[in-house]
Write a protein that holds these residues in place. Structure first.
Motif, PDB file in Angstrom:
ATOM      1  N   ALA A 306       0.897 -11.741  10.087  1.00 62.24           N
ATOM      2  CA  ALA A 306       2.035 -11.444   9.218  1.00 62.24           C
ATOM      3  C   ALA A 306       2.888 -10.343   9.843  1.00 62.24           C
ATOM      4  CB  ALA A 306       1.559 -11.015   7.836  1.00 62.24           C
ATOM      5  N   SER A 307       4.196 -10.580   9.925  1.00 63.81           N
ATOM      6  CA  SER A 307       5.077  -9.582  10.540  1.00 63.81           C
ATOM      7  C   SER A 307       6.081  -8.987   9.556  1.00 63.81           C
ATOM      8  CB  SER A 307       5.830 -10.195  11.724  1.00 63.81           C
ATOM      9  OG  SER A 307       6.547 -11.342  11.330  1.00 63.81           O
ATOM     10  N   LEU A 308       6.109  -9.494   8.331  1.00 62.02           N
ATOM     11  CA  LEU A 308       6.921  -8.903   7.270  1.00 62.02           C
ATOM     12  C   LEU A 308       6.005  -8.713   6.064  1.00 62.02           C
ATOM     13  CD1 LEU A 308       8.842 -11.475   8.596  1.00 62.02           C
ATOM     14  CD2 LEU A 308      10.533 -10.031   7.455  1.00 62.02           C
ATOM     15  N   ILE A 309       5.839  -7.470   5.627  1.00 58.34           N
ATOM     16  CA  ILE A 309       4.864  -7.178   4.582  1.00 58.34           C
ATOM     17  C   ILE A 309       5.469  -6.220   3.565  1.00 58.34           C
ATOM     18  CG2 ILE A 309       2.602  -6.172   4.075  1.00 58.34           C
ATOM     19  CD1 ILE A 309       1.682  -7.005   6.850  1.00 58.34           C
ATOM     20  N   GLY A 310       5.250  -6.511   2.289  1.00 59.35           N
ATOM     21  CA  GLY A 310       5.707  -5.643   1.213  1.00 59.35           C
ATOM     22  C   GLY A 310       4.916  -5.918  -0.042  1.00 59.35           C
ATOM     23  N   GLY A 311       5.540  -5.661  -1.188  1.00 60.12           N
ATOM     24  CA  GLY A 311       4.854  -5.873  -2.456  1.00 60.12           C
ATOM     25  C   GLY A 311       5.728  -6.603  -3.448  1.00 60.12           C
ATOM     26  N   CYS A 312       5.083  -7.167  -4.468  1.00 58.76           N
ATOM     27  CA  CYS A 312       5.818  -7.868  -5.519  1.00 58.76           C
ATOM     28  C   CYS A 312       5.507  -7.171  -6.847  1.00 58.76           C
ATOM     29  CB  CYS A 312       5.429  -9.351  -5.520  1.00 58.76           C
ATOM     30  SG  CYS A 312       6.592 -10.435  -6.387  1.00 58.76           S
ATOM     31  N   CYS A 313       5.296  -7.914  -7.903  1.00 59.02           N
ATOM     32  CA  CYS A 313       5.149  -7.356  -9.247  1.00 59.02           C
ATOM     33  C   CYS A 313       4.103  -6.241  -9.314  1.00 59.02           C
ATOM     34  CB  CYS A 313       4.771  -8.457 -10.227  1.00 59.02           C
ATOM     35  SG  CYS A 313       6.023  -9.730 -10.409  1.00 59.02           S
ATOM     36  N   ARG A 314       4.500  -5.151  -9.955  1.00 62.57           N
ATOM     37  CA  ARG A 314       3.642  -3.995 -10.245  1.00 62.57           C
ATOM     38  C   ARG A 314       3.324  -3.135  -9.032  1.00 62.57           C
ATOM     39  NH1 ARG A 314       3.093  -2.989 -15.730  1.00 62.57           N
ATOM     40  NH2 ARG A 314       0.847  -2.614 -15.698  1.00 62.57           N
ATOM     41  N   THR A 315       3.876  -3.462  -7.881  1.00 61.46           N
ATOM     42  CA  THR A 315       3.777  -2.524  -6.770  1.00 61.46           C
ATOM     43  C   THR A 315       4.949  -1.556  -6.882  1.00 61.46           C
ATOM     44  OG1 THR A 315       5.004  -3.993  -5.275  1.00 61.46           O
ATOM     45  CG2 THR A 315       2.599  -4.177  -5.284  1.00 61.46           C
ATOM     46  N   THR A 316       4.839  -0.402  -6.251  1.00 57.82           N
ATOM     47  CA  THR A 316       5.783   0.688  -6.468  1.00 57.82           C
ATOM     48  C   THR A 316       6.245   1.287  -5.136  1.00 57.82           C
ATOM     49  OG1 THR A 316       4.135   2.464  -6.453  1.00 57.82           O
ATOM     50  CG2 THR A 316       4.436   1.259  -8.544  1.00 57.82           C
ATOM     51  N   PRO A 317       7.206   2.224  -5.175  1.00 49.57           N
ATOM     52  CA  PRO A 317       7.555   2.922  -3.939  1.00 49.57           C
ATOM     53  C   PRO A 317       6.362   3.610  -3.278  1.00 49.57           C
ATOM     54  CG  PRO A 317       9.269   3.259  -5.561  1.00 49.57           C
ATOM     55  CD  PRO A 317       8.156   2.543  -6.269  1.00 49.57           C
ATOM     56  N   ASN A 318       5.393   4.053  -4.069  1.00 45.34           N
ATOM     57  CA  ASN A 318       4.189   4.651  -3.481  1.00 45.34           C
ATOM     58  C   ASN A 318       3.410   3.627  -2.662  1.00 45.34           C
ATOM     59  OD1 ASN A 318       4.612   7.224  -4.484  1.00 45.34           O
ATOM     60  ND2 ASN A 318       3.478   6.838  -6.374  1.00 45.34           N
ATOM     61  N   THR A 319       3.387   2.378  -3.140  1.00 44.90           N
ATOM     62  CA  THR A 319       2.735   1.310  -2.384  1.00 44.90           C
ATOM     63  C   THR A 319       3.434   1.105  -1.049  1.00 44.90           C
ATOM     64  OG1 THR A 319       2.352   0.204  -4.516  1.00 44.90           O
ATOM     65  CG2 THR A 319       1.870  -1.059  -2.523  1.00 44.90           C
ATOM     66  N   ILE A 320       4.760   1.031  -1.089  1.00 46.41           N
ATOM     67  CA  ILE A 320       5.536   0.812   0.134  1.00 46.41           C
ATOM     68  C   ILE A 320       5.414   2.004   1.074  1.00 46.41           C
ATOM     69  CG2 ILE A 320       7.839   0.325   1.044  1.00 46.41           C
ATOM     70  CD1 ILE A 320       6.376  -1.931  -0.654  1.00 46.41           C
ATOM     71  N   ARG A 321       5.388   3.192   0.512  1.00 44.81           N
ATOM     72  CA  ARG A 321       5.220   4.393   1.352  1.00 44.81           C
ATOM     73  C   ARG A 321       3.871   4.370   2.068  1.00 44.81           C
ATOM     74  NH1 ARG A 321       6.457   7.485  -2.241  1.00 44.81           N
ATOM     75  NH2 ARG A 321       8.657   7.780  -1.704  1.00 44.81           N
ATOM     76  N   ALA A 322       2.838   3.907   1.368  1.00 42.38           N
ATOM     77  CA  ALA A 322       1.517   3.812   1.978  1.00 42.38           C
ATOM     78  C   ALA A 322       1.498   2.782   3.099  1.00 42.38           C
ATOM     79  CB  ALA A 322       0.469   3.467   0.914  1.00 42.38           C
ATOM     80  N   ILE A 323       2.200   1.669   2.906  1.00 41.55           N
ATOM     81  CA  ILE A 323       2.300   0.651   3.964  1.00 41.55           C
ATOM     82  C   ILE A 323       3.056   1.223   5.157  1.00 41.55           C
ATOM     83  CG2 ILE A 323       3.269  -1.604   4.574  1.00 41.55           C
ATOM     84  CD1 ILE A 323       2.905  -2.431   1.648  1.00 41.55           C
ATOM     85  N   TYR A 324       4.151   1.915   4.895  1.00 41.54           N
ATOM     86  CA  TYR A 324       4.941   2.523   5.970  1.00 41.54           C
ATOM     87  C   TYR A 324       4.085   3.493   6.788  1.00 41.54           C
ATOM     88  CZ  TYR A 324       8.490   5.354   8.286  1.00 41.54           C
ATOM     89  OH  TYR A 324       9.232   6.028   9.229  1.00 41.54           O
ATOM     90  N   LYS A 325       3.330   4.331   6.110  1.00 33.72           N
ATOM     91  CA  LYS A 325       2.488   5.304   6.807  1.00 33.72           C
ATOM     92  C   LYS A 325       1.398   4.619   7.623  1.00 33.72           C
ATOM     93  CE  LYS A 325       3.201   9.191   3.639  1.00 33.72           C
ATOM     94  NZ  LYS A 325       2.569  10.103   2.650  1.00 33.72           N
ATOM     95  N   ALA A 326       0.895   3.505   7.105  1.00 37.49           N
ATOM     96  CA  ALA A 326      -0.174   2.793   7.821  1.00 37.49           C
ATOM     97  C   ALA A 326       0.311   2.239   9.148  1.00 37.49           C
ATOM     98  CB  ALA A 326      -0.706   1.658   6.957  1.00 37.49           C
ATOM     99  N   PHE A 327       1.584   1.876   9.222  1.00 37.88           N
ATOM    100  CA  PHE A 327       2.125   1.266  10.432  1.00 37.88           C
ATOM    101  C   PHE A 327       2.978   2.230  11.260  1.00 37.88           C
ATOM    102  CE2 PHE A 327       1.434  -2.588   7.801  1.00 37.88           C
ATOM    103  CZ  PHE A 327       0.504  -3.189   8.628  1.00 37.88           C
ATOM    104  N   ASN A 328       3.113   3.461  10.802  1.00 29.39           N
ATOM    105  CA  ASN A 328       3.905   4.450  11.544  1.00 29.39           C
ATOM    106  C   ASN A 328       3.108   5.733  11.717  1.00 29.39           C
ATOM    107  OD1 ASN A 328       6.961   3.408  11.761  1.00 29.39           O
ATOM    108  ND2 ASN A 328       6.086   2.680   9.847  1.00 29.39           N
TER     109      ASN A 328
END
Length: 328
Positions: A306-328
């Motif tokens: 998978a090369s594009l990853i995010g969240g859908c229902c009930r995920t939050t900016p904190n979820t996306i921030r955690a994904i960003y930190k995991a890959f950066n």
């Protein structure tokens, strides 16, 4: 590839180039409706998050900005449940309804502009951002839960679905978005309708197809997941395929299936593993998946293709921030 405006690149290589420029992983934003509610919006309405387009667009812009600050590379517009038919049922004229569809893209583009200017003024380089204009299923318009079953009854055939989606698709395709996001596709028939709409129109805007599943084998209607992905694979304007609004526990198996069928970039943006009850229009109490658990999944999904990853229902900016930190 430099992304400054809203229509810099509409070629078939858009997503491949974009992911490459993002370092091999592009981050999609997270849930919109629940974040709007967290910011004070009342979405107990058939129009759901699209209601905010006419009564509180500033909240939509705020949520978009929150996701950009969290590290999102792709903003999905607030048009998932926005339809001309739905707005007209609320008393808006046809012109006003079309304007509200365009507004969903304008709000996202403005959020991107504000984000980029803020970083430039701070002598920082803003990360790449694309705007994906969301198109939800016919079931989303019905607001009766059929988007989670794909059962529209015998009265709806392929041509009827194309007629329902055509005008909205043409407006959003010419709205300034970078691509169209056909989301939460519940059945093969609607997938085919989208593919034919893309092929029959001269507007060369890229699109992605995202399907949802509740068993990890089929799309929610029970149709073959492989057959749906194959339809997307055959459409040149589809620049990425994948899964959204699906429990994380099913993603890896579905991802393995997608890899066997497609050569296109694969996108994954699941829900938080909580259940929505369409009858009472509430989320059923559940522990869901924590941000830490979610991130433990996404690193494995990226390793699996998978090369594009995010969240859908009930995920939050904190979820996306955690994904960003995991890959950066």
């Amino acid at each position: 590839m430099e992304i400054q405006g809203c229509r810099e690149d509409r070629t078939s290589s858009l997503m491949v180039d974009f992911v490459k420029d993002c370092g091999g992983i592009a981050i999609i934003d997270g849930g919109l409706a629940t974040e709007l509610e967290a910011n004070g919006a009342d979405l107990n309405d058939p129009l759901w998050s699209a209601k905010c387009l006419f009564n509180s667009p500033h909240l939509i812009q705020k949520v978009h900005l929150d996701y950009l600050e969290a590290g999102a590379n792709i903003l999905i517009t607030s048009s998932y449940q926005a339809t001309i038919q739905g707005f007209e049922s609320r008393g808006f004229s046809k012109d006003q309804s079309e304007g509200l569809l365009r507004k969903s893209v304008e709000v996202a583009c403005e959020a991107r502009r504000i984000f980029q200017e803020k970083h430039v003024k701070a002598s920082k380089t803003p990360h790449q951002v694309l705007i994906a204009a969301s198109i939800g299923s016919y079931g989303a318009y019905l607001a009766d839960g059929s988007e989670y079953s794909g059962d529209y009854g015998e009265a709806i055939d392929l041509e009827a679905l194309k007629d329902f989606h055509r005008e909205r698709f043409l407006i959003l395709a010419d709205s300034g978005a970078d691509l169209i996001a056909f989301e939460t596709i519940p059945n093969k028939l609607e997938c085919q309708a989208y593919a034919e709409l893309l092929k029959e129109n001269d507007i060369k805007i890229p699109a992605w197809f995202a399907f949802n599943s509740k068993d990890g084998v089929h799309v929610v209607s029970g149709d073959s997941f492989v057959e749906c992905i194959s339809i997307a694979e055959s459409c040149k304007q589809v620049v990425a395929v994948g899964i959204n609004c699906t429990p994380p526990r099913f993603i890896h198996g579905l991802l393995m299936t997608i890899r066997k069928v497609t050569t296109k970039p694969i996108l994954i943006y699941p829900n938080s593993d909580e259940t929505y009850d369409p009858d009472v229009k509430e989320w059923v109490e559940s522990t869901g998946v924590s941000d830490d658990d979610f991130v433990s999944y996404v690193t494995k999904w990226h390793e699996a293709g998978a090369s594009l990853i995010g969240g859908c229902c009930r995920t939050t900016p904190n979820t996306i921030r955690a994904i960003y930190k995991a890959f950066n």
